[in-house]
Design a protein around this motif. Structure first.
Motif, PDB file in Angstrom:
ATOM      1  N   THR A  66     -35.747 -53.026  29.711  1.00 52.59           N
ATOM      2  CA  THR A  66     -36.120 -52.586  31.049  1.00 52.59           C
ATOM      3  C   THR A  66     -36.262 -53.744  32.024  1.00 52.59           C
ATOM      4  O   THR A  66     -35.839 -53.660  33.175  1.00 52.59           O
ATOM      5  CB  THR A  66     -37.453 -51.809  30.991  1.00 52.59           C
ATOM      6  OG1 THR A  66     -37.340 -50.768  30.024  1.00 52.59           O
ATOM      7  CG2 THR A  66     -37.801 -51.216  32.341  1.00 52.59           C
ATOM      8  N   ARG A  67     -36.867 -54.850  31.562  1.00 54.63           N
ATOM      9  CA  ARG A  67     -37.130 -55.994  32.434  1.00 54.63           C
ATOM     10  C   ARG A  67     -36.604 -57.259  31.758  1.00 54.63           C
ATOM     11  O   ARG A  67     -36.888 -57.502  30.593  1.00 54.63           O
ATOM     12  CB  ARG A  67     -38.625 -56.114  32.723  1.00 54.63           C
ATOM     13  CG  ARG A  67     -39.236 -54.873  33.355  1.00 54.63           C
ATOM     14  CD  ARG A  67     -40.741 -55.055  33.576  1.00 54.63           C
ATOM     15  NE  ARG A  67     -40.984 -56.193  34.443  1.00 54.63           N
ATOM     16  CZ  ARG A  67     -42.039 -57.023  34.306  1.00 54.63           C
ATOM     17  NH1 ARG A  67     -42.897 -56.856  33.307  1.00 54.63           N
ATOM     18  NH2 ARG A  67     -42.202 -58.028  35.133  1.00 54.63           N
ATOM     19  N   LEU A  68     -35.851 -58.040  32.514  1.00 62.62           N
ATOM     20  CA  LEU A  68     -35.204 -59.233  31.966  1.00 62.62           C
ATOM     21  C   LEU A  68     -35.341 -60.399  32.931  1.00 62.62           C
ATOM     22  O   LEU A  68     -35.121 -60.259  34.139  1.00 62.62           O
ATOM     23  CB  LEU A  68     -33.717 -58.949  31.717  1.00 62.62           C
ATOM     24  CG  LEU A  68     -32.867 -60.107  31.185  1.00 62.62           C
ATOM     25  CD1 LEU A  68     -33.215 -60.386  29.718  1.00 62.62           C
ATOM     26  CD2 LEU A  68     -31.371 -59.798  31.332  1.00 62.62           C
ATOM     27  N   ALA A  69     -35.716 -61.558  32.389  1.00 61.03           N
ATOM     28  CA  ALA A  69     -35.705 -62.807  33.152  1.00 61.03           C
ATOM     29  C   ALA A  69     -34.973 -63.852  32.329  1.00 61.03           C
ATOM     30  O   ALA A  69     -34.997 -63.819  31.089  1.00 61.03           O
ATOM     31  CB  ALA A  69     -37.130 -63.276  33.458  1.00 61.03           C
ATOM     32  N   ILE A  70     -34.310 -64.767  33.002  1.00 54.96           N
ATOM     33  CA  ILE A  70     -33.468 -65.765  32.331  1.00 54.96           C
ATOM     34  C   ILE A  70     -33.982 -67.164  32.639  1.00 54.96           C
ATOM     35  O   ILE A  70     -34.218 -67.509  33.797  1.00 54.96           O
ATOM     36  CB  ILE A  70     -32.009 -65.624  32.808  1.00 54.96           C
ATOM     37  CG1 ILE A  70     -31.469 -64.232  32.444  1.00 54.96           C
ATOM     38  CG2 ILE A  70     -31.132 -66.716  32.184  1.00 54.96           C
ATOM     39  CD1 ILE A  70     -30.197 -63.878  33.164  1.00 54.96           C
ATOM     40  N   VAL A  71     -34.159 -67.954  31.579  1.00 59.11           N
ATOM     41  CA  VAL A  71     -34.462 -69.383  31.727  1.00 59.11           C
ATOM     42  C   VAL A  71     -33.275 -70.147  31.162  1.00 59.11           C
ATOM     43  O   VAL A  71     -32.990 -70.087  29.960  1.00 59.11           O
ATOM     44  CB  VAL A  71     -35.749 -69.780  30.983  1.00 59.11           C
ATOM     45  CG1 VAL A  71     -35.984 -71.291  31.123  1.00 59.11           C
ATOM     46  CG2 VAL A  71     -36.954 -69.004  31.511  1.00 59.11           C
ATOM     47  N   GLU A  72     -32.572 -70.820  32.023  1.00 54.81           N
ATOM     48  CA  GLU A  72     -31.400 -71.609  31.620  1.00 54.81           C
ATOM     49  C   GLU A  72     -31.833 -73.050  31.384  1.00 54.81           C
ATOM     50  O   GLU A  72     -32.375 -73.702  32.281  1.00 54.81           O
ATOM     51  CB  GLU A  72     -30.339 -71.556  32.715  1.00 54.81           C
ATOM     52  CG  GLU A  72     -29.098 -72.381  32.428  1.00 54.81           C
ATOM     53  CD  GLU A  72     -28.170 -72.474  33.627  1.00 54.81           C
ATOM     54  OE1 GLU A  72     -27.079 -73.045  33.475  1.00 54.81           O
ATOM     55  OE2 GLU A  72     -28.548 -71.994  34.723  1.00 54.81           O
ATOM     56  N   VAL A  73     -31.600 -73.553  30.178  1.00 51.27           N
ATOM     57  CA  VAL A  73     -31.895 -74.946  29.849  1.00 51.27           C
ATOM     58  C   VAL A  73     -30.562 -75.670  29.683  1.00 51.27           C
ATOM     59  O   VAL A  73     -29.689 -75.227  28.936  1.00 51.27           O
ATOM     60  CB  VAL A  73     -32.720 -75.059  28.550  1.00 51.27           C
ATOM     61  CG1 VAL A  73     -33.009 -76.523  28.214  1.00 51.27           C
ATOM     62  CG2 VAL A  73     -34.030 -74.276  28.677  1.00 51.27           C
ATOM     63  N   THR A  74     -30.397 -76.773  30.383  1.00 48.75           N
ATOM     64  CA  THR A  74     -29.130 -77.490  30.328  1.00 48.75           C
ATOM     65  C   THR A  74     -29.382 -78.988  30.399  1.00 48.75           C
ATOM     66  O   THR A  74     -30.529 -79.449  30.544  1.00 48.75           O
ATOM     67  CB  THR A  74     -28.195 -77.023  31.463  1.00 48.75           C
ATOM     68  OG1 THR A  74     -26.884 -77.578  31.259  1.00 48.75           O
ATOM     69  CG2 THR A  74     -28.725 -77.431  32.830  1.00 48.75           C
ATOM     70  N   ALA A  75     -28.320 -79.769  30.278  1.00 47.83           N
ATOM     71  CA  ALA A  75     -28.394 -81.227  30.356  1.00 47.83           C
ATOM     72  C   ALA A  75     -26.984 -81.747  30.585  1.00 47.83           C
ATOM     73  O   ALA A  75     -25.998 -81.047  30.300  1.00 47.83           O
ATOM     74  CB  ALA A  75     -28.981 -81.816  29.071  1.00 47.83           C
ATOM     75  N   PRO A  76     -26.846 -82.975  31.097  1.00 47.96           N
ATOM     76  CA  PRO A  76     -25.504 -83.556  31.263  1.00 47.96           C
ATOM     77  C   PRO A  76     -24.767 -83.637  29.930  1.00 47.96           C
ATOM     78  O   PRO A  76     -25.384 -83.800  28.865  1.00 47.96           O
ATOM     79  CB  PRO A  76     -25.798 -84.951  31.831  1.00 47.96           C
ATOM     80  CG  PRO A  76     -27.146 -84.817  32.478  1.00 47.96           C
ATOM     81  CD  PRO A  76     -27.908 -83.854  31.620  1.00 47.96           C
ATOM     82  N   GLN A  77     -23.437 -83.551  29.974  1.00 49.58           N
ATOM     83  CA  GLN A  77     -22.637 -83.482  28.749  1.00 49.58           C
ATOM     84  C   GLN A  77     -22.872 -84.652  27.795  1.00 49.58           C
ATOM     85  O   GLN A  77     -22.959 -84.431  26.570  1.00 49.58           O
ATOM     86  CB  GLN A  77     -21.152 -83.363  29.080  1.00 49.58           C
ATOM     87  CG  GLN A  77     -20.285 -83.166  27.835  1.00 49.58           C
ATOM     88  CD  GLN A  77     -18.892 -82.684  28.156  1.00 49.58           C
ATOM     89  OE1 GLN A  77     -18.694 -81.846  29.015  1.00 49.58           O
ATOM     90  NE2 GLN A  77     -17.913 -83.241  27.458  1.00 49.58           N
TER      91      GLN A  77
END
Length: 199
Positions: free
Chosen positions: A127-138
């Motif tokens: 029903t409810r969704l939140a997104i946490v995107e974790v990234t870093a330089p290649q």
């Protein structure tokens, strides 16, 4: 439990359904590390649960926290409806236990590390969704994957090449981005801040 049943249960018990917070990002971004640190900080915080994945690979305690199933047991569990979300990646099978749907229906925030490939399915199911995107330089991604000692340079290059772009599904309540190129504590503080304000 079907998505419709989950929504009906949430309405029937008078609770606002919990927020499903998915943590996504490329291999080597440090998702498992940040999740483990945030789980320590929020261990005594009511209303937040960190989901344990089921994976068809032995866990390495220093960097991963998951339950293990054989391929055959995973397939049987999946066929029996034992997962609320499952996917294949890098030659492995991953799943989240079906009981998390009940946790969400009870109004609890559930935090889980999932593949970007199942975001549309998650948006349709929960029903409810939140997104946490974790990234870093290649270069950082490559160095972190190499430090695990599980893959050859050729396999690491292939893994990086398989990464897919993040597409935010319609209906997601929030999208946060953490560039995890500093110390683990810096990323941890950002993730804890996001989770404390979620729900």
């Amino acid at each position: 439990m079907s998505p419709e049943s989950q929504r009906d249960d949430g309405e029937a018990n008078g609770l606002r359904p919990g927020l499903f917070v998915v943590v996504v990002g490329p291999s080597g971004a440090g998702k498992d590390t940040l999740l483990a640190l945030a789980a320590e900080d929020l261990a005594d915080t009511p209303g937040i649960v960190f989901a344990r994945r089921v994976v068809t690979r032995e866990a390495i305690a220093a960097i991963e926290d998951h339950d293990v199933m054989s391929r055959a047991d995973f397939a049987a569990h999946q066929a029996a409806g034992g997962f609320c979300l499952s996917w294949q990646a890098h030659g492995l099978a991953y799943g989240l236990p079906a009981r998390l749907e009940t946790t969400l229906a009870d109004g609890v925030t559930v935090v889980a590390n999932v593949s970007r490939r199942v975001l549309d399915e998650a948006a349709a199911r929960f029903t409810r969704l939140a997104i946490v995107e974790v990234t870093a330089p290649q270069p950082i991604l490559v160095a972190r994957i190499a430090a695990r000692g599980r893959e050859t340079p050729e396999e690491i290059s292939a893994r990086i090449a398989r990464q897919v772009e993040l597409a935010i599904p319609p209906g997601a309540e929030a999208h946060h981005r953490i560039v995890n190129d500093g110390t683990p504590d810096e990323g941890r503080r950002r993730l804890v801040e996001i989770l404390r304000n979620a729900g």
